[in-house]
Scaffold this active site. Structure first.
Site, PDB file in Angstrom:
ATOM      1  N   ARG A   1      56.439  10.177  33.385  1.00 28.54           N
ATOM      2  CA  ARG A   1      56.484   9.245  34.322  1.00 28.54           C
ATOM      3  C   ARG A   1      57.052   7.998  34.009  1.00 28.54           C
ATOM      4  O   ARG A   1      56.162   7.019  34.258  1.00 28.54           O
ATOM      5  CB  ARG A   1      55.165   9.442  35.302  1.00 28.54           C
ATOM      6  CG  ARG A   1      54.502  10.715  35.553  1.00 28.54           C
ATOM      7  CD  ARG A   1      55.204  11.469  36.319  1.00 28.54           C
ATOM      8  NE  ARG A   1      55.406  11.226  37.728  1.00 28.54           N
ATOM      9  CZ  ARG A   1      54.248  11.557  38.409  1.00 28.54           C
ATOM     10  NH1 ARG A   1      53.454  12.145  38.052  1.00 28.54           N
ATOM     11  NH2 ARG A   1      54.439  11.065  39.892  1.00 28.54           N
TER      12      ARG A   1
ATOM     13  N   ARG B   1      43.009  16.203  45.488  1.00 26.52           N
ATOM     14  CA  ARG B   1      43.701  14.974  45.504  1.00 26.52           C
ATOM     15  C   ARG B   1      44.755  15.189  46.488  1.00 26.52           C
ATOM     16  O   ARG B   1      45.009  13.918  47.158  1.00 26.52           O
ATOM     17  CB  ARG B   1      44.532  14.827  44.114  1.00 26.52           C
ATOM     18  CG  ARG B   1      43.659  14.429  42.826  1.00 26.52           C
ATOM     19  CD  ARG B   1      44.312  14.005  41.928  1.00 26.52           C
ATOM     20  NE  ARG B   1      45.370  13.070  42.154  1.00 26.52           N
ATOM     21  CZ  ARG B   1      46.489  12.875  41.343  1.00 26.52           C
ATOM     22  NH1 ARG B   1      46.659  13.695  40.244  1.00 26.52           N
ATOM     23  NH2 ARG B   1      47.475  12.243  41.638  1.00 26.52           N
TER      24      ARG B   1
ATOM     25  N   ASP C   1      57.872  19.425  44.199  1.00 34.56           N
ATOM     26  CA  ASP C   1      56.494  19.769  44.543  1.00 34.56           C
ATOM     27  C   ASP C   1      56.199  21.190  45.052  1.00 34.56           C
ATOM     28  O   ASP C   1      54.790  21.362  45.216  1.00 34.56           O
ATOM     29  CB  ASP C   1      55.885  18.496  45.785  1.00 34.56           C
ATOM     30  CG  ASP C   1      55.886  17.127  44.908  1.00 34.56           C
ATOM     31  OD1 ASP C   1      55.668  16.099  45.566  1.00 34.56           O
ATOM     32  OD2 ASP C   1      56.132  17.211  43.770  1.00 34.56           O
TER      33      ASP C   1
ATOM     34  N   LYS D   1      50.307  12.981  52.126  1.00 34.10           N
ATOM     35  CA  LYS D   1      49.565  12.359  51.162  1.00 34.10           C
ATOM     36  C   LYS D   1      50.500  11.005  50.617  1.00 34.10           C
ATOM     37  O   LYS D   1      50.285   9.846  50.401  1.00 34.10           O
ATOM     38  CB  LYS D   1      49.463  13.041  49.935  1.00 34.10           C
ATOM     39  CG  LYS D   1      48.817  12.417  48.663  1.00 34.10           C
ATOM     40  CD  LYS D   1      48.552  13.299  47.620  1.00 34.10           C
ATOM     41  CE  LYS D   1      49.812  13.844  46.849  1.00 34.10           C
ATOM     42  NZ  LYS D   1      50.200  12.765  45.644  1.00 34.10           N
TER      43      LYS D   1
END
Ligand code: EPZ
Length: 448
Positions: free
Chosen positions: A141, A420, A328, A40
């Site tokens: 972020r 997603r 992640d 991704k």
């Protein structure tokens, strides 16, 4: 409680993405082979990089994901022509008509990778006005490293209301190469500046660049398009600017985070699995940690075989930029540590708010103490099925994994996050023996 067939039949007829819940039957052993999709976080930046070329870029092994759909919509809103055939995506950028009114704010807010378009658009068009990317559950972020880098390349960059406005200053209407040292290792900022610098005049040197494999994938494709990039994957990258970039055909690398998630699925269910394709060196730290806790992992070409011992032991992890343990996989690994003997110390150093999943794990009986961004997981709990809700992509995957290890049938909410970033996550697990049902009505779990 076995999931009844009627429910299964009903769900199989539902539109995949309209289903909102996963019903997960725990304590199922798994066995077999899981195929890994394209990455991704590589596909998204490669789609942005296509904007640099005035010819078409043909990507293969593109994962079918909600984030890829969102990025596709974004490119189309800029007048880009896209041709999609399953995992193949042709991006034809001969004409870009960029009027801010078309750039839908909500897509930019929902998709971090949308901001990575700023570098290519500025390099290609000389000016761009792009909505600020949103923050998300895992942190604020910021984009200061992106902005500083673009300014160093000779752009005027200002934040006006909810937009970032960037414009070339030089009369030659072209970015100028520069020596840039990042204050922190940022994947996105490294990618943004790397892409912009490919069309700058002269040499750009990036110091303290992020080293993630996705950056190497990006540089490999850009060099195939005619860029002159050296050192991607190290902390020092040099880019000799060129006048234009050609189109190319390029295969997206396998998703290391998806592969790592399935390695953890094997460990948490104490089941043997084979996983491919992978690039083993992308998973070195994860493999080492799983071996340390008691999994036998062998690599043969692009295939990993994992055989977990029944009595796995707790290990400590600290997340850090590549080649460290990937942030992640912090939530999925914490799920595993809740099921093994001993206490594990899990330190999150990349994002400031990436421990939201702890509360949900505790509701299943996990004993976890949180001090700042360090969690102490007192493992070997008899986890009980319940209804849990995820707030971000990787914690949703972690909740499915922890449900596989719980007694009973759990309900995981928040599938909009899972879809997603994982292609057919439940389907791939069911193909190796899991019993996961997508449904859109809130099913009863056996604890209610
Ligand atoms: C990319 O996000 C990935 N997303 C993230 O994956 C991944 O977790 C992250 O890299 C770290 O590996 C995509 O590639 C689309 P960063 P990115 O810039 O680029 C600070 C997933 O689940 N920072 O490397 O946004 C920042 O606050 C997602 O697939 C600044 O201070 O991450 C963070 O603490 C989640 N200023 C750290 O750097 C900046 O200008 C790392 O962020 C930029 C970042």
């Amino acid at each position: 409680m076995p999931i009844n067939n009627t429910e299964k039949q009903l769900t199989l007829n539902q539109d995949h993405l309209s289903s909102k819940y996963l019903q997960v039957l725990g304590s199922q052993g798994l066995s077999g082979h899981i195929r890994v999709s394209g990455a991704k976080n590589s596909a998204l930046v490669l789609m942005a990089a296509a904007l640099l070329a005035d010819r078409s870029v043909c990507l293969s092994n593109v994962p079918l994901l909600a984030d890829v759909e969102a990025m596709s919509k974004l490119l189309v809103s800029m007048g880009i022509e896209l041709r999609r055939n399953k995992n193949q995506l042709e991006i034809i950028t001969s004409s870009i008509n960029l009027s801010p009114k078309d750039l839908s704010c909500e897509v930019f807010h929902s998709l971090r990778a949308s901001f990575f378009c700023i570098g290519p658009l500025l390099a290609r068009l000389g000016e761009v006005k792009i909505p600020l990317p949103g923050g998300c559950k895992i942190g604020t972020r910021p984009i200061d490293e992106h902005i500083q880098g673009l300014r160093a390349l000779g752009a005027r960059v200002e934040i006006e209301n909810d937009y970032v406005v960037a414009k070339l200053i030089s009369p030659q209407k072209r970015l100028t190469g520069a020596q840039i040292r990042f204050n922190c290792k940022s994947v996105g900022a490294t990618e943004t500046i790397l892409m912009a610098a490919t069309l700058a005049k002269g040499m750009t040197i990036l110091e303290n660049a992020a080293q993630e494999p996705e950056i190497q994938d990006l540089a490999t494709m850009l060099n195939k398009m005619g860029a002159k990039i050296k050192g991607a994957g190290t902390s020092r990258i040099t880019i000799e600017g060129v006048d234009r970039l050609n189109g190319c055909s390029y295969m997206v690398m396998p998703d290391r985070i998806e592969a790592g998630t399935f390695l953890i699925a094997s460990a948490i269910t104490r089941s043997p699995l084979t996983i491919s394709p992978v690039i083993p060196e992308h998973l070195d730290t994860v493999i080492l940690k799983l071996q340390e806790c008691g999994c036998l992992i062998e690599c043969s070409g692009d295939t990993l075989s994992i055989i977990p011992r029944k009595n796995l032991q707790a290990v400590d992890i600290t997340t850090s930029p590549f080649p460290g343990f990937p942030t992640d996989l912090q939530a999925p690994f914490m799920a595993l540590m809740a099921t093994v003997k001993g206490t594990s110390k899990i330190e999150e150093t990349v994002f400031e708010n990436r421990m939201q999943h702890i509360g949900e794990f505790q509701r299943m009986g996990a004993k976890i103490l949180l001090e700042g961004n360090t969690a102490y997981v007192i493992g070997d709990n008899n986890l009980k099925a319940t209804s849990i809700a995820a707030g971000d992509l990787r914690s949703c995957a972690a909740m499915v994994l922890v449900s596989l290890a719980a007694n009973g049938t759990s309900v995981v909410q928040g599938l909009e996050h899972l879809d997603r970033g994982y292609e057919d996550f439940a389907e791939k697990l069911n193909a190796v023996g899991a019993n996961i049902l997508r449904t859109y009505s809130v099913p009863l779990t056996n604890h209610e």
